[in-house]
Write an enzyme that holds these catalytic residues in place. Structure first.
Site, PDB file in Angstrom:
ATOM      1  N   ARG A 202       0.249 -39.412 -22.561  1.00 11.68           N
ATOM      2  CA  ARG A 202       1.479 -39.654 -22.196  1.00 11.68           C
ATOM      3  C   ARG A 202       2.035 -38.070 -21.903  1.00 11.68           C
ATOM      4  NH1 ARG A 202       0.608 -43.046 -26.393  1.00 11.68           N
ATOM      5  NH2 ARG A 202       1.927 -44.754 -26.748  1.00 11.68           N
TER       6      ARG A 202
ATOM      7  N   ARG B 231     -15.163 -46.001 -31.943  1.00 11.19           N
ATOM      8  CA  ARG B 231     -14.939 -45.806 -33.358  1.00 11.19           C
ATOM      9  C   ARG B 231     -15.957 -46.444 -34.414  1.00 11.19           C
ATOM     10  NH1 ARG B 231     -10.484 -43.056 -32.708  1.00 11.19           N
ATOM     11  NH2 ARG B 231      -8.903 -43.689 -31.226  1.00 11.19           N
TER      12      ARG B 231
ATOM     13  N   ARG C 127     -10.034 -57.101 -22.379  1.00 11.68           N
ATOM     14  CA  ARG C 127      -8.923 -57.001 -23.167  1.00 11.68           C
ATOM     15  C   ARG C 127      -7.607 -57.617 -22.489  1.00 11.68           C
ATOM     16  NH1 ARG C 127      -8.766 -51.056 -25.494  1.00 11.68           N
ATOM     17  NH2 ARG C 127      -7.330 -52.204 -27.009  1.00 11.68           N
TER      18      ARG C 127
ATOM     19  N   LYS D 132      -9.371 -54.979 -29.814  1.00  9.19           N
ATOM     20  CA  LYS D 132      -9.390 -53.450 -29.563  1.00  9.19           C
ATOM     21  C   LYS D 132     -10.916 -53.285 -28.742  1.00  9.19           C
ATOM     22  CE  LYS D 132      -6.006 -51.968 -31.669  1.00  9.19           C
ATOM     23  NZ  LYS D 132      -4.676 -51.712 -31.116  1.00  9.19           N
TER      24      LYS D 132
ATOM     25  N   LYS E  36      -5.128 -38.428 -28.618  1.00  6.75           N
ATOM     26  CA  LYS E  36      -5.401 -38.929 -27.534  1.00  6.75           C
ATOM     27  C   LYS E  36      -4.221 -39.663 -26.954  1.00  6.75           C
ATOM     28  CE  LYS E  36      -8.478 -42.426 -27.912  1.00  6.75           C
ATOM     29  NZ  LYS E  36      -7.961 -43.914 -27.323  1.00  6.75           N
ATOM     30  N   SER E  37      -3.208 -40.238 -27.870  1.00  7.62           N
ATOM     31  CA  SER E  37      -2.014 -41.093 -27.416  1.00  7.62           C
ATOM     32  C   SER E  37      -0.999 -39.811 -26.673  1.00  7.62           C
ATOM     33  CB  SER E  37      -1.424 -41.609 -28.450  1.00  7.62           C
ATOM     34  OG  SER E  37      -2.293 -42.747 -29.125  1.00  7.62           O
TER      35      SER E  37
ATOM     36  N   ASP F  86      -6.140 -47.889 -35.873  1.00  7.21           N
ATOM     37  CA  ASP F  86      -7.385 -47.434 -35.188  1.00  7.21           C
ATOM     38  C   ASP F  86      -8.252 -46.824 -36.395  1.00  7.21           C
ATOM     39  OD1 ASP F  86      -6.465 -47.865 -32.821  1.00  7.21           O
ATOM     40  OD2 ASP F  86      -5.496 -45.832 -32.446  1.00  7.21           O
TER      41      ASP F  86
ATOM     42  N   GLN G 278       1.477 -49.810 -27.300  1.00  4.46           N
ATOM     43  CA  GLN G 278       1.047 -49.608 -25.715  1.00  4.46           C
ATOM     44  C   GLN G 278       2.199 -50.514 -24.956  1.00  4.46           C
ATOM     45  OE1 GLN G 278      -2.966 -50.576 -25.575  1.00  4.46           O
ATOM     46  NE2 GLN G 278      -3.875 -48.837 -26.299  1.00  4.46           N
TER      47      GLN G 278
ATOM     48  N   ARG H  31     -13.245 -55.335 -33.518  1.00  2.00           N
ATOM     49  CA  ARG H  31     -13.772 -54.631 -34.799  1.00  2.00           C
ATOM     50  C   ARG H  31     -14.135 -55.279 -36.042  1.00  2.00           C
ATOM     51  NH1 ARG H  31     -10.194 -49.244 -32.666  1.00  2.00           N
ATOM     52  NH2 ARG H  31     -11.804 -48.673 -31.496  1.00  2.00           N
TER      53      ARG H  31
HETATM   54  C1  S3P Z   1      -2.053 -46.465 -28.540  1.00  2.50           C
HETATM   55  C2  S3P Z   1      -1.370 -47.790 -29.411  1.00  2.50           C
HETATM   56  C3  S3P Z   1      -2.550 -48.462 -30.300  1.00  2.50           C
HETATM   57  C4  S3P Z   1      -3.818 -47.806 -30.533  1.00  2.50           C
HETATM   58  C5  S3P Z   1      -4.557 -47.133 -29.659  1.00  2.50           C
HETATM   59  C6  S3P Z   1      -3.643 -46.255 -28.696  1.00  2.50           C
HETATM   60  C7  S3P Z   1      -1.276 -45.702 -28.075  1.00  2.50           C
HETATM   61  O1  S3P Z   1      -2.727 -49.682 -29.555  1.00  2.50           O
HETATM   62  O2  S3P Z   1      -4.776 -48.886 -31.226  1.00  2.50           O
HETATM   63  O3  S3P Z   1      -5.747 -46.369 -29.870  1.00  2.50           O
HETATM   64  O4  S3P Z   1      -1.467 -44.846 -27.618  1.00  2.50           O
HETATM   65  O5  S3P Z   1      -0.180 -46.363 -27.869  1.00  2.50           O
HETATM   66  P1  S3P Z   1      -1.648 -51.076 -29.566  1.00  2.50           P
HETATM   67  O6  S3P Z   1      -0.544 -50.549 -28.818  1.00  2.50           O
HETATM   68  O7  S3P Z   1      -2.446 -52.189 -28.654  1.00  2.50           O
HETATM   69  O8  S3P Z   1      -1.439 -51.539 -30.817  1.00  2.50           O
END
Ligand code: S3P
Length: 436
Positions: free
Chosen positions: A30, A390, A126, A345, A25-26, A318, A172, A349
């Protein structure tokens, strides 16, 4: 708005076979964003067809980027160049995705036009000050609803680089500042209290942007160009995590998870499970698109409780919901500390897992920044997922070893990160069905 969907998880058989989990996903978020800002066409393979990443693609399309889908799991992004995005008349809907909203806030802060970022009910709760405060230090103007979405990003602000030490470890926030830094005058430096996933840094380098980075620190200057690049997205370790725990706790299991991304900033759960006695091996370690990947072989092994080393927390941020399930299945006590971030989150969680585990007879004591879990037999019951993908998938795993079926309420958000989870899980031995 997705319709409500409940699942029932029954005790299954030993898990067997090979399970190919979807793309990261990350990395998918990007790749879309950098592809959009690059000169030329970037081809993304292994793209996550999840609601979160599709929301980001839709936002970029609203901003004038042509994105084609030559096949499922592929995208062809026609980059418009650093200054080629166009303002959108309508709000930009990030859905459930914190990554989408926070990274886009940084990217949009440097544009010549204004934008409004909105999200679903969970995302609307959030915290966003963690990005809007440092972006304001760079000269951005972003209004929020008392630190919560929607975000009104004013355009046309001259940004300047800053040196910023993150108060909490967050990839993030780091990424939002680096994306704003592309548009800033001078140097942007981000220092982290603990290193977090470095996909933005690695991918900026792959797209040809000069950047210095090492674990815990990244620095770049504005005024360069991004050149289109093809991206191979590895399978998402966070999605593989559910199967790693499932096969570890169901006797007789032996599962293979091919081509999983093994960036060290993501694999804390692997270390935690090994400390608990899990039998997980990495086969064929290799590089794909500059990222370490490998095939994971996991076999059942009796687990025991541990005091989780706090240093592992950011590398498995996560994976705590499913770690809590492993702890509930393990012999003895597991103590988690230093994980207060779990409270902000997709749901809180710690609270969601504590309520769910208690409902099926587990012993769990909630603490402000973690939990103390004592392993023992699990029973059946009804679980609230709190709309958190999750949490739902973690209790699907718990159902494999519960004495009676577990009803998982509100699983539609599983599609945000793991479309096809139910079918894939059932293909290797889960007994998961949609409730009528
Ligand atoms: C992510 C960073 C994490 C993670 C999220 C994806 C990212 O969050 O929990 O699922 O893609 O940069 P945080 O940066 O808030 O820790």
């Amino acid at each position: 708005m997705v319709s409500r969907l409940d699942w029932i998880s029954h005790a299954g058989r030993a898990l067997q076979g090979s399970v190919r989990v979807p793309g990261d996903k990350s990395v998918s978020h990007r790749a879309l964003m950098l592809g959009a800002l690059a000169d030329g066409i970037s081809h993304i393979r292994g793209f996550l067809e999840g609601e979160d990443t599709r929301a980001t693609a839709a936002v970029l399309q609203q901003l004038g980027v042509r994105i084609e889908t030559p096949a499922e799991g592929e995208r062809r992004v026609h980059g418009v160049g650093l200054h080629g995005l166009r303002g959108a008349a309508q709000p930009l809907d990030c859905g459930n995705a914190g990554t989408g909203m926070r990274l886009l806030a940084g990217l949009l802060a440097g544009q010549a036009f204004a934008s409004t970022l909105v999200g679903d009910e969970s995302l609307s709760k959030r915290p966003m000050r963690r990005v809007t405060d440092p972006l304001a230090m760079m000269g951005a103007k972003i209004d929020s609803r008392d630190g919560l979405p929607p975000l009104q990003v004013h355009g046309n602000q001259a940004l300047h680089g800053i040196e910023y030490t993150l108060p909490v470890a967050s990839a993030q926030v780091k990424s939002a500042l680096l994306l704003a830094g592309l548009y800033a005058h001078g140097e942007t430096t981000v220092i982290e209290p603990h290193p977090t996933r470095d996909y933005t840094e690695r991918m900026l380098a792959a797209f040809g942007w000069p950047i210095d980075f090492e674990p815990g620190r990244a620095r770049l200057s504005g005024g360069h160009v991004l050149r289109a690049t093809d991206v191979d997205v590895p399978a998402d370790f966070s999605s593989a995590a559910f199967f790693l725990v499932a096969a570890s706790i169901v006797p007789g299991s032996k599962l293979r998870l091919p081509a999983v991304g093994l960036n060290p900033r993501r694999t804390g759960l692997l270390q935690a499970l090994r400390l608990m006695g899990a039998d997980i091996r990495i086969e064929n370690p290799r590089k794909s698109g500059g990222e370490p990947v490998g095939d994971l072989m996991v076999r059942y092994a009796p687990l025991h409780g541990i005091e989780l080393p706090e240093a592992l927390v950011p590398d498995m941020i996560d994976e705590f919901p499913v770690l809590f399930v492993a702890a509930a299945a393990a012999k003895g006590r597991t103590v988690v500390r230093g994980a207060a971030e779990l409270r902000v989150k997709e749901s809180d969680r710690i609270a969601s897992m504590a309520a769910g585990l208690r409902a099926i007879g587990a012993q769990i004591e909630e603490t402000p920044d973690g939990a103390i879990i004592t392993g023992g037999p699990l029973g059946g019951g009804g679980i609230e997922s709190h709309g958190d993908h999750r949490i739902a998938m973690s209790f699907a795993v718990a159902g494999l070893i519960a004495g009676d079926p577990i009803r998982l309420n509100d699983c539609s958000n599983v599609a945000t990160s793991f479309p096809g989870f139910l079918e894939l899980a059932n293909s290797c031995g889960f007994a998961l069905s949609a409730a009528s």
